[in-house]
Design a protein around this motif. Structure first.
Motif, PDB file in Angstrom:
ATOM      1  N   SER A 179       0.844  -1.201   0.000  1.00  0.00           N
ATOM      2  CA  SER A 179       0.000   0.000   0.000  1.00  0.00           C
ATOM      3  C   SER A 179       0.869   1.237   0.000  1.00  0.00           C
ATOM      4  CB  SER A 179      -0.852   0.067   1.268  1.00  0.00           C
ATOM      5  OG  SER A 179      -1.664  -1.042   1.383  1.00  0.00           O
ATOM      6  N   ASN A 182       2.192   1.856  -3.331  1.00  0.00           N
ATOM      7  CA  ASN A 182       1.194   1.920  -4.407  1.00  0.00           C
ATOM      8  C   ASN A 182       1.520   0.962  -5.553  1.00  0.00           C
ATOM      9  OD1 ASN A 182      -1.069   2.880  -5.665  1.00  0.00           O
ATOM     10  ND2 ASN A 182      -0.092   4.755  -6.417  1.00  0.00           N
ATOM     11  N   MET A 184      -0.163  -1.910  -6.780  1.00  0.00           N
ATOM     12  CA  MET A 184      -1.149  -2.797  -7.380  1.00  0.00           C
ATOM     13  C   MET A 184      -0.849  -3.063  -8.857  1.00  0.00           C
ATOM     14  SD  MET A 184      -3.858  -4.632  -6.928  1.00  0.00           S
ATOM     15  CE  MET A 184      -5.110  -4.179  -5.720  1.00  0.00           C
ATOM     16  N   ASP A 203       1.642  -5.312   3.036  1.00  0.00           N
ATOM     17  CA  ASP A 203       1.880  -3.982   3.595  1.00  0.00           C
ATOM     18  C   ASP A 203       3.070  -4.017   4.546  1.00  0.00           C
ATOM     19  OD1 ASP A 203      -0.283  -3.147   2.222  1.00  0.00           O
ATOM     20  OD2 ASP A 203      -1.533  -2.723   3.966  1.00  0.00           O
ATOM     21  N   GLY A 222      -0.785  -4.263   9.303  1.00  0.00           N
ATOM     22  CA  GLY A 222      -1.380  -3.845   8.039  1.00  0.00           C
ATOM     23  C   GLY A 222      -2.217  -4.935   7.402  1.00  0.00           C
ATOM     24  N   SER A 223      -2.364  -4.869   6.114  1.00  0.00           N
ATOM     25  CA  SER A 223      -3.189  -5.807   5.378  1.00  0.00           C
ATOM     26  C   SER A 223      -2.375  -6.539   4.322  1.00  0.00           C
ATOM     27  CB  SER A 223      -4.324  -5.078   4.657  1.00  0.00           C
ATOM     28  OG  SER A 223      -5.237  -4.563   5.582  1.00  0.00           O
ATOM     29  N   THR A 225      -3.014  -8.060   0.482  1.00  0.00           N
ATOM     30  CA  THR A 225      -3.897  -8.089  -0.687  1.00  0.00           C
ATOM     31  C   THR A 225      -3.559  -9.324  -1.515  1.00  0.00           C
ATOM     32  OG1 THR A 225      -3.975  -5.678  -0.711  1.00  0.00           O
ATOM     33  CG2 THR A 225      -4.623  -6.815  -2.743  1.00  0.00           C
ATOM     34  N   HIS A 254      -8.807 -10.543  -2.531  1.00  0.00           N
ATOM     35  CA  HIS A 254      -9.122 -10.615  -1.110  1.00  0.00           C
ATOM     36  C   HIS A 254      -8.247  -9.612  -0.388  1.00  0.00           C
ATOM     37  CE1 HIS A 254     -10.894 -14.457  -2.236  1.00  0.00           C
ATOM     38  NE2 HIS A 254      -9.717 -14.856  -2.690  1.00  0.00           N
ATOM     39  N   ILE A 255      -8.834  -8.937   0.585  1.00  0.00           N
ATOM     40  CA  ILE A 255      -8.058  -8.056   1.460  1.00  0.00           C
ATOM     41  C   ILE A 255      -8.068  -8.720   2.827  1.00  0.00           C
ATOM     42  CG2 ILE A 255      -7.797  -5.722   2.357  1.00  0.00           C
ATOM     43  CD1 ILE A 255      -7.925  -5.554  -0.594  1.00  0.00           C
ATOM     44  N   LEU A 256      -6.903  -9.064   3.339  1.00  0.00           N
ATOM     45  CA  LEU A 256      -6.820  -9.850   4.564  1.00  0.00           C
ATOM     46  C   LEU A 256      -6.124  -9.062   5.661  1.00  0.00           C
ATOM     47  CD1 LEU A 256      -5.610 -13.220   2.942  1.00  0.00           C
ATOM     48  CD2 LEU A 256      -7.966 -12.514   3.392  1.00  0.00           C
ATOM     49  N   ALA A 257      -6.809  -8.883   6.783  1.00  0.00           N
ATOM     50  CA  ALA A 257      -6.192  -8.245   7.945  1.00  0.00           C
ATOM     51  C   ALA A 257      -5.679  -9.333   8.890  1.00  0.00           C
ATOM     52  CB  ALA A 257      -7.201  -7.333   8.632  1.00  0.00           C
ATOM     53  N   SER A 260      -6.496 -13.390   9.531  1.00  0.00           N
ATOM     54  CA  SER A 260      -7.108 -14.067   8.378  1.00  0.00           C
ATOM     55  C   SER A 260      -6.168 -15.154   7.865  1.00  0.00           C
ATOM     56  CB  SER A 260      -7.359 -13.078   7.240  1.00  0.00           C
ATOM     57  OG  SER A 260      -8.221 -12.056   7.653  1.00  0.00           O
ATOM     58  N   ILE A 271     -11.675 -16.813   7.440  1.00  0.00           N
ATOM     59  CA  ILE A 271     -11.489 -15.919   8.563  1.00  0.00           C
ATOM     60  C   ILE A 271     -11.388 -16.789   9.803  1.00  0.00           C
ATOM     61  CG2 ILE A 271     -12.538 -13.864   7.609  1.00  0.00           C
ATOM     62  CD1 ILE A 271     -15.080 -14.812   9.164  1.00  0.00           C
TER      63      ILE A 271
ATOM     64  N   LEU B 153      -4.352   1.779  -1.014  1.00  0.00           N
ATOM     65  CA  LEU B 153      -4.932   0.544  -1.552  1.00  0.00           C
ATOM     66  C   LEU B 153      -5.865  -0.135  -0.574  1.00  0.00           C
ATOM     67  CD1 LEU B 153      -1.917  -1.204  -3.284  1.00  0.00           C
ATOM     68  CD2 LEU B 153      -3.955  -0.226  -4.336  1.00  0.00           C
ATOM     69  N   VAL B 154      -5.548  -0.050   0.706  1.00  0.00           N
ATOM     70  CA  VAL B 154      -6.203  -0.931   1.668  1.00  0.00           C
ATOM     71  C   VAL B 154      -7.384  -0.244   2.344  1.00  0.00           C
ATOM     72  CG1 VAL B 154      -5.869  -2.084   3.870  1.00  0.00           C
ATOM     73  CG2 VAL B 154      -4.182  -2.347   2.063  1.00  0.00           C
ATOM     74  N   ASN B 182      -4.726   7.428  -6.533  1.00  0.00           N
ATOM     75  CA  ASN B 182      -4.535   6.249  -5.681  1.00  0.00           C
ATOM     76  C   ASN B 182      -5.748   5.996  -4.770  1.00  0.00           C
ATOM     77  OD1 ASN B 182      -3.084   4.111  -4.624  1.00  0.00           O
ATOM     78  ND2 ASN B 182      -1.859   5.383  -3.254  1.00  0.00           N
ATOM     79  N   LEU B 246      -9.689  -3.456   6.969  1.00  0.00           N
ATOM     80  CA  LEU B 246     -10.785  -4.406   6.769  1.00  0.00           C
ATOM     81  C   LEU B 246     -10.280  -5.727   6.211  1.00  0.00           C
ATOM     82  CD1 LEU B 246     -13.453  -2.130   5.060  1.00  0.00           C
ATOM     83  CD2 LEU B 246     -13.247  -2.721   7.478  1.00  0.00           C
ATOM     84  N   THR B 247     -11.040  -6.781   6.479  1.00  0.00           N
ATOM     85  CA  THR B 247     -10.878  -8.037   5.760  1.00  0.00           C
ATOM     86  C   THR B 247     -12.063  -8.167   4.811  1.00  0.00           C
ATOM     87  OG1 THR B 247      -9.640  -9.160   7.499  1.00  0.00           O
ATOM     88  CG2 THR B 247     -10.871 -10.560   5.985  1.00  0.00           C
ATOM     89  N   LEU B 248     -11.779  -8.385   3.531  1.00  0.00           N
ATOM     90  CA  LEU B 248     -12.835  -8.533   2.524  1.00  0.00           C
ATOM     91  C   LEU B 248     -12.490  -9.755   1.690  1.00  0.00           C
ATOM     92  CD1 LEU B 248     -13.002  -4.840   1.212  1.00  0.00           C
ATOM     93  CD2 LEU B 248     -14.518  -5.904   2.881  1.00  0.00           C
ATOM     94  N   LEU B 249     -13.380 -10.746   1.684  1.00  0.00           N
ATOM     95  CA  LEU B 249     -13.069 -11.975   0.964  1.00  0.00           C
ATOM     96  C   LEU B 249     -13.897 -12.093  -0.308  1.00  0.00           C
ATOM     97  CD1 LEU B 249     -12.818 -14.573   3.874  1.00  0.00           C
ATOM     98  CD2 LEU B 249     -11.125 -12.940   3.044  1.00  0.00           C
ATOM     99  N   ASN B 250     -13.203 -12.414  -1.395  1.00  0.00           N
ATOM    100  CA  ASN B 250     -13.860 -12.749  -2.657  1.00  0.00           C
ATOM    101  C   ASN B 250     -14.470 -11.545  -3.375  1.00  0.00           C
ATOM    102  OD1 ASN B 250     -13.922 -15.191  -4.074  1.00  0.00           O
ATOM    103  ND2 ASN B 250     -16.156 -15.220  -3.928  1.00  0.00           N
TER     104      ASN B 250
END
Lengths: 272, 272
Positions: A179, A182, A184, A203, A222-223, A225, A254-257, A260, A271, B153-154, B182, B246-250
């Motif tokens: 992140s 930048n 991605m 991250d 962090g997270s 991706t 998927h964004i994973l904190a 996860s 999760i 990004l996150v 961004n 956040l955690t966001l899956l799929n």
């Protein structure tokens, strides 16, 4: 997590860290690596080859000591010839944990690539020795390592440069400072070359702890991706002109904190 | 594209533009809007309310004239009372195309929101008048409009601020200057609130031309990022603490370059 299996049959953990991991207040990522490596029984070898700073190895040795590691040593390898030194290889072989610092990942691939040190790291990890690496030391985990590319969100033809890495995690292409810098665009460019790759954006102060069963857990502040191109319906990579923006249809993300989990083989997140 | 249907039964095109569209060399996005609006028969009303610069409206009027528009007029609306002026509404009603400039989208929602001008824009578009807007003028197309948020990004809890927009495209949440500034984090935060939303990230000099049948085509030099959360398996939005990652899956993601099409109703991308 299972207790450490030092030189047993099971593969060791592989722990890529996104760089700039916390070192003073609650250094969770590094502490868990030290514990996994055996705590007071741990023998941690630090390879500061990527760094151009003289004290990087010593600084980490001191830090791991503070976190309870029984034995630490920094192995100076600045030329390919040093990566063949029998005394150094003997020290490396005694490790329960191996740590590669940040810096320039091209120093890692050009200096260590194909040497007895690189071969031993792969062999030891297969035998149960844990591997952690931060920043450049995380990138080198990939078989297909990102060494440069375009900043931003949108992938382009030619938007990423790959080089062979250590290959401790073959299906992952790992980017770091994700992140914060930048990145991605270059991760998407990488997975669009060949959708068998799973893109991992780490991250800072964030790691994935890849267990021997190929499931990883996110640790840190962090997270992570995850970009999975396995269901991709179309990529314009093959037809795009030089530098042209790509069209990529049906990417999974998927964004994973922290906490996860993700199963690399089935490409399924969970999760906790 | 079908020929323009001025005040017919069919809805007009809705054309959000990511800002900084090309105005001199090959201004493809603006030219296609002028052609769609009738070319030499076009009557284009420009609403420069978002901008704080005095000459923004006149500048676009001149530009659209150069691109072949028969009639152009800039409608000055800097206070809510002006958005009720009968003479101004009469001019607006004669439009075959309506253009809202960039600036601050909160000026658009606070000054135009709920006024006869806003009601007329919605009514005219429903009757076949085409709408284009750049930057703030693109954001305001959303029913749930992004007015601010976290860069990067996150996505995080609290990482996006929404406000009611014009609602010309109800299921879309549109962000602009997307790669350049961004803005993935805030777009992901927005769609994770409620997965019925489709997140649209427009790069600069890039537009989507949403046809009356709810299929859009990408036009311009950059890319469009589509984030579709309809298959999302888990979002930690409801449980996350203030500012937490956040955690966001799929999540599903598409990167669309010029010529690519996307059907909003079926959420299916198509290449040309």
């Amino acid at each position: 997590m299972p207790s450490p299996s030092v030189k047993g049959q099971q593969r060791g953990y592989v722990i890529p860290i996104g760089g700039a991991e916390e070192k003073v207040n609650d250094p969770e990522v590094l502490r868990r690596f030290v514990e996994l490596s055996g705590g007071s029984d741990a023998v941690i070898s630090i390879i500061p080859t990527a760094s151009q700073l003289k004290d990087t190895g010593k600084r980490y040795a001191k830090l791991f000591g503070k976190l309870g590691a029984g034995t630490t040593h920094s192995l100076t390898i600045n030329e390919r010839s040093e990566a063949e030194d029998p005394a150094l290889l003997e020290k490396l072989e005694s490790s329960t944990g191996i740590f590669i610092t940040g810096g320039n990942q091209l120093r890692l691939s050009t200096i260590l690539g194909g040497t007895p040190v690189a071969q031993m790291i792969r062999k030891l990890n297969a035998q149960g020795v844990h591997y952690a690496g931060t920043s450049a030391g995380a990138a080198i985990v990939s078989q297909h390592m990102i060494v440069g590319g375009t900043t931003g969100l949108v992938p382009t033809e030619g938007g990423v440069n790959l080089a062979p890495g250590l290959g401790l995690a073959n299906t992952l292409v790992i980017d770091q400072h994700f992140s914060e810098r930048n990145r991605m665009a270059r991760l998407l460019s990488a997975v669009s070359f060949n959708p068998f790759l799973i893109g991992i954006g780490l991250d800072e102060d964030t790691a994935i702890f890849i267990a021997p069963d190929n499931e990883f857990t996110v640790v840190g502040s962090g997270s992570v991706t995850v970009v999975d191109a396995s269901d991709i319906e179309y990529s314009s990579m093959a037809e795009a002109g030089s530098g042209e923006a790509l069209t990529l249809l049906n990417l999974k993300m998927h964004i994973l904190a922290a906490g996860s989990r993700y199963d690399i083989d089935s490409r399924q997140p969970h999760i906790t």
